[in-house]
Design a protein around this motif. Structure first.
Motif, PDB file in Angstrom:
ATOM      1  N   ASP A 197       0.871  -1.183   0.000  1.00  0.00           N
ATOM      2  CA  ASP A 197       0.000   0.000   0.000  1.00  0.00           C
ATOM      3  C   ASP A 197       0.909   1.235   0.000  1.00  0.00           C
ATOM      4  O   ASP A 197       1.987   1.217   0.592  1.00  0.00           O
ATOM      5  CB  ASP A 197      -0.872  -0.017   1.257  1.00  0.00           C
ATOM      6  CG  ASP A 197      -1.916   1.095   1.266  1.00  0.00           C
ATOM      7  OD1 ASP A 197      -3.097   0.790   1.026  1.00  0.00           O
ATOM      8  OD2 ASP A 197      -1.550   2.261   1.532  1.00  0.00           O
ATOM      9  N   VAL A 198       0.478   2.312  -0.666  1.00  0.00           N
ATOM     10  CA  VAL A 198       1.366   3.480  -0.800  1.00  0.00           C
ATOM     11  C   VAL A 198       1.619   4.158   0.554  1.00  0.00           C
ATOM     12  O   VAL A 198       2.578   4.899   0.716  1.00  0.00           O
ATOM     13  CB  VAL A 198       0.797   4.491  -1.825  1.00  0.00           C
ATOM     14  CG1 VAL A 198      -0.300   5.350  -1.205  1.00  0.00           C
ATOM     15  CG2 VAL A 198       1.903   5.368  -2.406  1.00  0.00           C
ATOM     16  N   HIS A 199       0.745   3.862   1.528  1.00  0.00           N
ATOM     17  CA  HIS A 199       0.934   4.439   2.864  1.00  0.00           C
ATOM     18  C   HIS A 199       1.633   3.445   3.787  1.00  0.00           C
ATOM     19  O   HIS A 199       1.495   2.233   3.623  1.00  0.00           O
ATOM     20  CB  HIS A 199      -0.421   4.806   3.476  1.00  0.00           C
ATOM     21  CG  HIS A 199      -1.202   5.776   2.637  1.00  0.00           C
ATOM     22  ND1 HIS A 199      -2.220   5.373   1.798  1.00  0.00           N
ATOM     23  CD2 HIS A 199      -1.086   7.114   2.502  1.00  0.00           C
ATOM     24  CE1 HIS A 199      -2.719   6.440   1.178  1.00  0.00           C
ATOM     25  NE2 HIS A 199      -2.042   7.509   1.584  1.00  0.00           N
ATOM     26  N   HIS A 200       2.341   3.986   4.760  1.00  0.00           N
ATOM     27  CA  HIS A 200       2.976   3.112   5.743  1.00  0.00           C
ATOM     28  C   HIS A 200       1.913   2.434   6.595  1.00  0.00           C
ATOM     29  O   HIS A 200       0.980   3.084   7.065  1.00  0.00           O
ATOM     30  CB  HIS A 200       3.897   3.941   6.645  1.00  0.00           C
ATOM     31  CG  HIS A 200       4.586   3.127   7.696  1.00  0.00           C
ATOM     32  ND1 HIS A 200       4.570   3.449   9.030  1.00  0.00           N
ATOM     33  CD2 HIS A 200       5.312   1.985   7.586  1.00  0.00           C
ATOM     34  CE1 HIS A 200       5.261   2.547   9.710  1.00  0.00           C
ATOM     35  NE2 HIS A 200       5.724   1.650   8.856  1.00  0.00           N
ATOM     36  N   ASP A 257       5.643   9.548  -7.346  1.00  0.00           N
ATOM     37  CA  ASP A 257       6.174   9.405  -8.689  1.00  0.00           C
ATOM     38  C   ASP A 257       6.955   8.108  -8.898  1.00  0.00           C
ATOM     39  O   ASP A 257       7.692   7.987  -9.855  1.00  0.00           O
ATOM     40  CB  ASP A 257       7.085  10.612  -8.999  1.00  0.00           C
ATOM     41  CG  ASP A 257       7.002  11.018 -10.462  1.00  0.00           C
ATOM     42  OD1 ASP A 257       5.954  10.743 -11.076  1.00  0.00           O
ATOM     43  OD2 ASP A 257       7.976  11.580 -10.980  1.00  0.00           O
ATOM     44  N   MET A 258       6.832   7.150  -7.966  1.00  0.00           N
ATOM     45  CA  MET A 258       7.562   5.895  -8.122  1.00  0.00           C
ATOM     46  C   MET A 258       6.715   4.904  -8.930  1.00  0.00           C
ATOM     47  O   MET A 258       5.493   4.881  -8.810  1.00  0.00           O
ATOM     48  CB  MET A 258       7.889   5.288  -6.755  1.00  0.00           C
ATOM     49  CG  MET A 258       8.690   6.212  -5.857  1.00  0.00           C
ATOM     50  SD  MET A 258      10.301   6.630  -6.554  1.00  0.00           S
ATOM     51  CE  MET A 258      10.915   7.804  -5.350  1.00  0.00           C
ATOM     52  N   GLY A 259       7.391   4.086  -9.742  1.00  0.00           N
ATOM     53  CA  GLY A 259       6.667   3.139 -10.591  1.00  0.00           C
ATOM     54  C   GLY A 259       7.276   1.751 -10.535  1.00  0.00           C
ATOM     55  O   GLY A 259       7.970   1.394  -9.579  1.00  0.00           O
ATOM     56  N   PHE A 289      -3.855  -0.762  -3.389  1.00  0.00           N
ATOM     57  CA  PHE A 289      -3.495  -0.435  -4.775  1.00  0.00           C
ATOM     58  C   PHE A 289      -3.472   1.068  -4.980  1.00  0.00           C
ATOM     59  O   PHE A 289      -3.796   1.567  -6.054  1.00  0.00           O
ATOM     60  CB  PHE A 289      -4.458  -1.120  -5.748  1.00  0.00           C
ATOM     61  CG  PHE A 289      -4.360  -2.627  -5.701  1.00  0.00           C
ATOM     62  CD1 PHE A 289      -3.204  -3.273  -6.126  1.00  0.00           C
ATOM     63  CD2 PHE A 289      -5.402  -3.390  -5.200  1.00  0.00           C
ATOM     64  CE1 PHE A 289      -3.095  -4.655  -6.074  1.00  0.00           C
ATOM     65  CE2 PHE A 289      -5.306  -4.778  -5.143  1.00  0.00           C
ATOM     66  CZ  PHE A 289      -4.151  -5.414  -5.582  1.00  0.00           C
ATOM     67  N   ASP A 290      -3.063   1.794  -3.929  1.00  0.00           N
ATOM     68  CA  ASP A 290      -3.006   3.245  -4.081  1.00  0.00           C
ATOM     69  C   ASP A 290      -1.628   3.726  -4.543  1.00  0.00           C
ATOM     70  O   ASP A 290      -1.411   4.928  -4.682  1.00  0.00           O
ATOM     71  CB  ASP A 290      -3.447   3.976  -2.799  1.00  0.00           C
ATOM     72  CG  ASP A 290      -2.967   3.304  -1.541  1.00  0.00           C
ATOM     73  OD1 ASP A 290      -2.118   2.392  -1.638  1.00  0.00           O
ATOM     74  OD2 ASP A 290      -3.432   3.687  -0.450  1.00  0.00           O
ATOM     75  N   GLY A 298      -2.156   8.481  -4.144  1.00  0.00           N
ATOM     76  CA  GLY A 298      -0.798   7.941  -4.068  1.00  0.00           C
ATOM     77  C   GLY A 298       0.237   8.692  -4.883  1.00  0.00           C
ATOM     78  O   GLY A 298       1.381   8.836  -4.470  1.00  0.00           O
ATOM     79  N   GLY A 299      -0.155   9.172  -6.079  1.00  0.00           N
ATOM     80  CA  GLY A 299       0.800   9.878  -6.931  1.00  0.00           C
ATOM     81  C   GLY A 299       1.939   9.001  -7.422  1.00  0.00           C
ATOM     82  O   GLY A 299       3.030   9.492  -7.682  1.00  0.00           O
ATOM     83  N   CYS A 300       1.708   7.693  -7.524  1.00  0.00           N
ATOM     84  CA  CYS A 300       2.746   6.789  -8.032  1.00  0.00           C
ATOM     85  C   CYS A 300       2.253   6.120  -9.317  1.00  0.00           C
ATOM     86  O   CYS A 300       1.159   6.409  -9.793  1.00  0.00           O
ATOM     87  CB  CYS A 300       3.111   5.743  -6.978  1.00  0.00           C
ATOM     88  SG  CYS A 300       4.116   6.436  -5.643  1.00  0.00           S
TER      89      CYS A 300
END
Ligand SMILES: [Zn+2]
Length: 685
Positions: A197-200, A257-259, A289-290, A298-300
């Motif tokens: 998940d994009v968050h910790h 911005d990570m992919g 799936f953020d 998420g911005g990823c």
């Protein structure tokens, strides 16, 4: 390792799914509230279910019955106050729910309606059932399509759209039953929870921070603790305490911005080496799936293929016992296609290759390196490279035992230059008073003989260090490392073919600069940038000192200066021309040749007052760029501040210097044939 039971027939449907549309009843209590406005919307789970169904996955999966989590199960991971608080909310009046939501939404990012408690029980119970089915061997793997999510829920606090920590509760239930002291003792002793998940997953980290039975690895956007949940404990130095020391791994991205490139690099360089060493009996994915492309929070840019690849790698662990449990993810299309990719991988379908570029951002590489350095204390798998002393602090060794490679290289080069070309060391004072420029400047013995009209100022870096990896060790080895030093091509031309006067400056440089500057995600004030800037400032300061102390005194009315910059030397030369903008220097210069690597092109200053300087530089310069420089491969434009650019046929600056020197030579010769501006007539009264 949990053994595969021999003789037990493998069920036809080996991949489970758990789902209930009842969990859609948890929604914002205010019916006038635009439900599209809140990202954690009920349709998140139906979108995934429908997509799996439409692609024929559901009928290939074993549907597990869902049930409520029990009080005693939830309380394995939470205080009684959490259970009571959530349960009581079911009996609130509409007004009480509305005011409670207003309060919770601000502090804890939660809303609550009369169905929230039931949905939280089902969501948690669904993950418990899925984990139980996988651990008991009834199925091999499975996907729990549940909401509300869980990984932010702390032992004593519900927050971040999460009431109960589904994954933490299910893990504790499984360990209680199958763990060391459980009913079926010993079959489950090690669980890996991988949280993408994009968050910790602050709640999951808290639940197992002192527990050696669970290895928690989280890859998340952190931004130094500014990104939600906004606490420092998602940082890479939070590695667990007590028995849990070394069982908590945070991979905290410093920006969005990570992919696929960054996530797969984190998997290959951190997650999988650690996981293979740990040898878990069960893998649970906190599958938010953020971080997916298109997510509003998420911005990823992780693609469905990226999620499939990560799932595939994890499936190589624990005899394939993998449970994916939905956490966040707020773009319905993104979460549906990502969940489909994960499910098809769990079903054993061919795994699609990522479509994105797999070049990892510099910032992400740094994060990965920092995490490896931290975790190398606990994992042998990260301690393997002797040229990359990741687990040791060499600066603590006694004086006289540590020698910077640059010093050794510089010394060796000075010796070679003395033997082959008779160059002498030119003492160069440093503004700092220290001897930091010692050995960096060489010159021909005839430097002060004015009959020779041409003076070459050659500014370059020390050469390119190459560490090869021989097949014997697979790792970098000093016996197989070498330095490419192409400066002799310039020295041959200047000294053997022409016997010009020459000053040779080997400026300090960092090779990481080759990748760093054109990178879009390069943090302007990050540590790496600072280091890079310090080094390039030192290089510029050195060239200025050389000019002020020596070169300026060599310029007579008929002197022709030829400036040649290579690699890091080019930027230092441009800085010199911009900061010493005197007619003495400009009239003296016949040609400026800069041979660049993949760095940004050094720029002359902007502004109307410097226009003449820019025009002069364009007339006098030849700036050779690698054929694949970012200027030629992206939308980046050539600019008037860059000088007279020319695209080389070669990709490396060392090849340009070796194989296209005839171009450089022709340019310098034509410039030398032009008349030098007449010296001003000085009239004495
Ligand atoms: Zn999230």
């Amino acid at each position: 390792m949990l053994p595969l039971q021999p003789g037990v027939p493998v069920p036809q449907k080996r991949t489970g799914v758990v789902y209930s549309a009842v969990m859609m009843l948890h929604m914002h209590p205010d019916e006038h509230f635009d439900r599209d406005e809140h990202p954690e919307k009920p349709e998140r789970i139906s979108a995934i279910w429908d997509r799996l169904d439409a692609h024929g996955c559901i009928k290939r999966m074993r549907r597990l019955p869902i049930r409520d989590a029990l009080r005693e199960e939830v309380m394995l991971a939470h205080d009684e106050g959490i259970w009571n608080g959530v349960e009581w909310s079911a009996f609130f009046t509409d007004d009480a729910l509305a005011s409670q939501t207003e309060h919770l939404n601000g502090e804890d990012s939660l809303y609550v309606n009369e169905h929230s408690a039931a949905c939280a029980r089902l969501s948690c119970g669904g993950v418990i059932e899925m984990v139980e089915a996988v651990v008991s061997g009834r199925i091999r793997n499975g996907f729990a399509i549940v909401r509300p999510p869980g990984h932010h829920a702390e032992p004593d606090r519900s927050m971040g759209f999460c009431f109960y920590n589904n994954v933490a509760v299910a893990t504790k239930v499984a360990l209680q039953k199958y763990g060391r002291r459980g009913e079926s003792a010993g079959t489950l002793s090690k669980v890996l929870i991988l949280d993408w998940d994009v968050h910790h997953g602050n709640g999951t980290q808290s639940a197992f921070y002192e527990d050696d039975a669970v290895l928690y690895i989280s890859i998340h956007r952190h931004e130094g603790g500014k990104f939600f949940p906004g606490k420092p404990d998602g940082g890479h130095t939070f590695s667990g305490v007590g028995a849990g020391l070394g069982r908590n791994v945070n991979i905290p991205w410093p920006e969005g911005d990570m992919g696929d490139a960054e996530y797969l690099a984190a998997f290959q360089q951190i997650v999988m080496p650690i996981a293979f060493e740990y040898q878990p009996d069960l893998v649970i994915i906190s599958a938010g799936f953020d971080a997916a492309e298109g997510d509003p929070l998420g911005g990823c840019h992780v693609s469905p293929q990226g999620y499939a690849q990560m799932t595939h790698m994890l499936s190589g662990l624990a005899n394939g016992r993998v449970v994916a449990a939905l956490e966040g993810g707020y773009n319905l299309e993104s979460i549906a296609s990502s969940a489909l990719a994960v499910t098809e991988t769990l079903l054993g379908d061919p795994v699609p290759a990522p479509q994105q570029s797999l070049r990892c951002k510099v910032l992400a590489s740094q994060t990965i390196r920092e995490v490896r350095r931290e975790q190398a204390r606990y994992w042998k798998a990260l301690q393997h490279d002797k040229l990359d002393p990741i687990a040791h602090d060499d600066s603590a060794l006694p004086d006289g035992t540590v020698h910077p490679l640059s010093t050794l290289l510089r010394r060796a080069r000075s010796e070679r230059a003395a033997q082959q070309y008779g160059l002498l060391e030119l003492p160069t004072p440093s503004p700092s008073g220290k001897e930091e420029f010692e050995g960096m400047v060489l010159c021909t013995p005839d430097l002060f003989e004015p009959e020779k009209k041409v003076v070459v100022l050659f500014v370059h870096d020390l050469g390119n260090l190459r560490a090869e990896r021989p097949w014997l060790s697979l790792y970098a080895d000093q016996e197989a490392a070498h330095v490419i030093d192409t400066s002799s091509r310039v020295l041959d031309w200047a000294l053997k073919e022409h016997s010009y006067r020459l000053v040779d400056v080997a400026v300090p440089s960092l090779e990481c600069a080759e990748n760093a500057q054109p990178e879009a995600g390069f943090e302007p004030n990050g540590a790496a940038f600072q280091q890079l800037r310090n080094v390039s400032q030192r290089a510029a300061a050195l060239v200025n000192v050389v000019y002020d102390h020596y070169v300026t005194h060599l310029i007579a009315a008929d002197t022709r200066l030829v400036l040649i910059g290579h690699g890091a030397g080019a930027a230092a030369l441009v800085q010199l021309l911009a900061s010493r903008e005197t007619s003495r220097l400009r009239d003296g210069v016949a040609a400026v040749v800069n041979v660049l690597n993949h760095n940004a092109v050094p720029l002359m200053p902007a502004g109307a007052s410097r226009k003449t300087l820019r025009q002069w530089y364009t007339r006098k310069s030849l700036v050779l760029l690698p054929s694949d420089h970012v200027i030629y491969t992206s939308s980046e434009r050539e600019g008037r501040r860059m000088g007279n650019l020319r695209q080389s046929k070669h990709q490396r600056s060392v090849d340009i210097l070796c194989h296209e020197f005839h171009v450089i030579e022709a340019f310098i010769n034509s410039q030398l044939q032009q008349q030098r501006p007449a010296a001003p007539v000085v009239v004495l009264h």
